[in-house]
Design an enzyme around this catalytic site. Structure first.
Site, PDB file in Angstrom:
ATOM      1  N   HIS A  58     -19.463 -10.028 -33.839  1.00 22.99           N
ATOM      2  CA  HIS A  58     -18.990  -8.751 -34.371  1.00 22.99           C
ATOM      3  C   HIS A  58     -19.514  -8.559 -35.791  1.00 22.99           C
ATOM      4  O   HIS A  58     -19.540  -9.509 -36.591  1.00 22.99           O
ATOM      5  CB  HIS A  58     -17.457  -8.715 -34.423  1.00 22.99           C
ATOM      6  CG  HIS A  58     -16.795  -8.572 -33.090  1.00 22.99           C
ATOM      7  ND1 HIS A  58     -17.476  -8.441 -31.901  1.00 22.99           N
ATOM      8  CD2 HIS A  58     -15.463  -8.532 -32.757  1.00 22.99           C
ATOM      9  CE1 HIS A  58     -16.603  -8.323 -30.917  1.00 22.99           C
ATOM     10  NE2 HIS A  58     -15.388  -8.382 -31.409  1.00 22.99           N
ATOM     11  N   CYS A  94      -9.791 -10.088 -33.083  1.00 30.26           N
ATOM     12  CA  CYS A  94     -11.070 -10.673 -33.497  1.00 30.26           C
ATOM     13  C   CYS A  94     -11.656  -9.969 -34.722  1.00 30.26           C
ATOM     14  O   CYS A  94     -12.137 -10.627 -35.660  1.00 30.26           O
ATOM     15  CB  CYS A  94     -12.063 -10.654 -32.341  1.00 30.26           C
ATOM     16  SG  CYS A  94     -12.199  -9.064 -31.498  1.00 30.26           S
TER      17      CYS A  94
END
Length: 342
Positions: free
Chosen positions: A244, A132
Site C-alpha cells: 500500500h 492496514c
C-alpha cells in the site's frame, strides 16, 4: 519456556503471512495450532520456511483451553463467534478484523505508536489490530506528532489488491492476462475493471459520501494516536499485487522543517527513510514487499499552509498492515504481561 500459539485463518493470505513472520522472528513457541473452516480441515500449511508442515484443524471444534495467544485472520463474522469463546477460555485474542477496533474495552495497538494501551487488554482478553492503511500511516505520523503536534492530515491511499484477499489478487491476474489476449476483463470482486485502472472505492459507501475504509482511517488514527487530530482520507484501489502507498499532507501546530523531519524519521522505530532527491531515490510498492519497515520518501515542506509537510509512505500491507503488526502485538504482550519466554 515458550507459548502455545493458535493461528486462526491459517490458509488465507494473512494467516500464511502470520506463520511466516512467527518463524522469521523466532517467536518463542512450545506448541502451535492452525485453524480454518471445515472446508480446509485436514489440509496442510507450511510453518514459515522451516519445512515443517502443520495440519489444519476445524475451528468449530477446537478446544481453546490451555492456549496462550490466538492470532485471528478470519473476518468479522467468524470472529464474532469464536473470539469470545477463545477469550473466555483464557486465550488472549489478537484480532485482525474490524470487529473490535472501536470497542472502548479493546485496545487498538500499533506497538511503535501506543504500546502502553495494551495494558487494558484484560477487560475482554482481546486486542485489535488496526486497518492496514492506518497501521503504516500512524507509524509515520507518531514521531512527527511527538516533535511538532499534528493538527490535520490529508491522505490519499493507493491500496494493492491483496487487501481484498486472494480473490482480489486472482482478479487482477486474470484480467491482465485476458486483456493481453483480447478476452473480456469481467469485474467480479471489484466494482470495475482493476487491471490497468484505478478504482476510488474501497468498502461500502456511508451516508456522507465517504467509504467505510476512509472512515476507519479517521477513527482508528484518533484512537491510536490522538483524538484531537483532524483527518480526511481518499482510499483508492490500484493494480498492484502487494504493498500500500500513501500520499500524506500534514499540518502541525509547531514549525518543523523538512530537514529536521527527515532526521526524526531516520531514527523512528519501524520507519525506513529513503529520501534521495533524484531519479529513483524513493521506495515503491514492489520494493517494500517482504520487508518489515514502513518506508518514507519525498519529505518536503508544504508552502500552502503554515507548518505543513508532505511525504510518501509505502509498506507491505500483508506484513505491517496485518500479520507483522499482530505478531508484534504478541511480542509486546509477552514482554509486558505474560513473560513466559526465557
Amino acid at each position: 519456556m515458550g507459548y502455545r500459539i493458535v493461528v486462526a485463518g491459517a490458509t488465507g493470505n494473512v494467516g500464511r503471512e502470520m506463520l511466516n513472520i512467527l518463524a522469521e522472528r523466532e517467536f518463542p513457541i512450545d506448541e502451535i495450532a492452525v485453524l480454518a473452516s471445515a472446508r480446509s480441515t485436514g489440509t496442510e500449511v507450511e510453518f514459515g520456511e522451516t519445512g515443517r508442515m502443520l495440519k489444519v484443524k476445524n475451528i468449530e471444534h477446537f478446544d481453546w483451553a490451555g492456549w496462550d495467544i490466538a492470532l485471528f485472520a478470519i473476518g468479522s463474522e467468524a470472529t464474532k463467534v469464536y473470539a469470545p469463546i477463545a477469550a473466555a477460555a483464557g486465550c488472549t485474542v489478537i484480532d485482525n478484523s474490524s470487529l473490535y477496533r472501536m470497542d472502548p474495552d479493546v485496545p487498538l495497538i500499533v506497538p511503535e505508536v501506543n504500546p502502553e494501551a495494551i495494558d487494558g487488554y484484560r477487560v475482554k482478553n482481546i486486542i485489535a489490530n488496526p486497518n492496514c492503511s492506518t497501521a503504516q500511516l500512524v507509524v509515520a505520523l507518531k514521531p512527527l506528532h511527538d516533535a511538532a503536534t499534528i493538527k490535520r492530515v490529508v491522505v490519499s491511499t493507493y491500496q494493492s489488491v491483496s487487501g481484498a484477499g486472494k480473490e482480489g489478487m486472482d482478479e487482477l491476474f486474470e484480467q491482465s492476462r485476458n486483456i493481453f489476449v483480447g478476452d473480456s476483463a469481467e469485474a467480479r470482486k471489484f466494482t470495475k475493471q482493476i487491471a490497468f485502472n484505478v478504482i476510488p472505492h474501497i468498502d461500502v459507501f456511508l451516508d456522507d459520501g465517504f467509504t467505510k475504509e476512509e472512515w476507519k482511517m479517521v477513527v482508528e488514527t484518533k484512537k491510536i494516536l490522538d483524538p484531537k487530530i483532524k483527518l480526511v482520507a481518499t482510499c483508492v484501489r490500484v493494480p498492484v499485487f502487494v504493498g500500500h502507498s500513501e500520499a500524506v499532507t500534514i499540518e502541525m501546530e509547531n514549525e518543523l522543517s523538512a530537514r529536521r523531519a527527515q532526521e526524526i524519521l531516520r531514527e523512528a522505530p519501524g520507519v525506513m527513510l529513503v529520501d534521495k532527491r533524484e531519479n529513483g531515490g524513493y521506495v515503491t510498492p514492489v520494493e517494500c514487499v517482504g520487508d518489515f519497515a514502513t518506508f518514507i520518501s519525498r519529505v518536503r515542506e508544504d508552502p500552502t499552509v503554515e507548518n505543513g509537510l508532505v511525504l510518501w509512505c509505502v509498506s507491505d500491507n500483508l506484513r505491517k498492515g496485518a500479520a507483522l503488526n499482530a505478531v508484534q502485538i504478541a511480542e509486546l504482550l509477552g514482554r509486558r504481561h505474560l513473560k513466559k519466554a526465557a
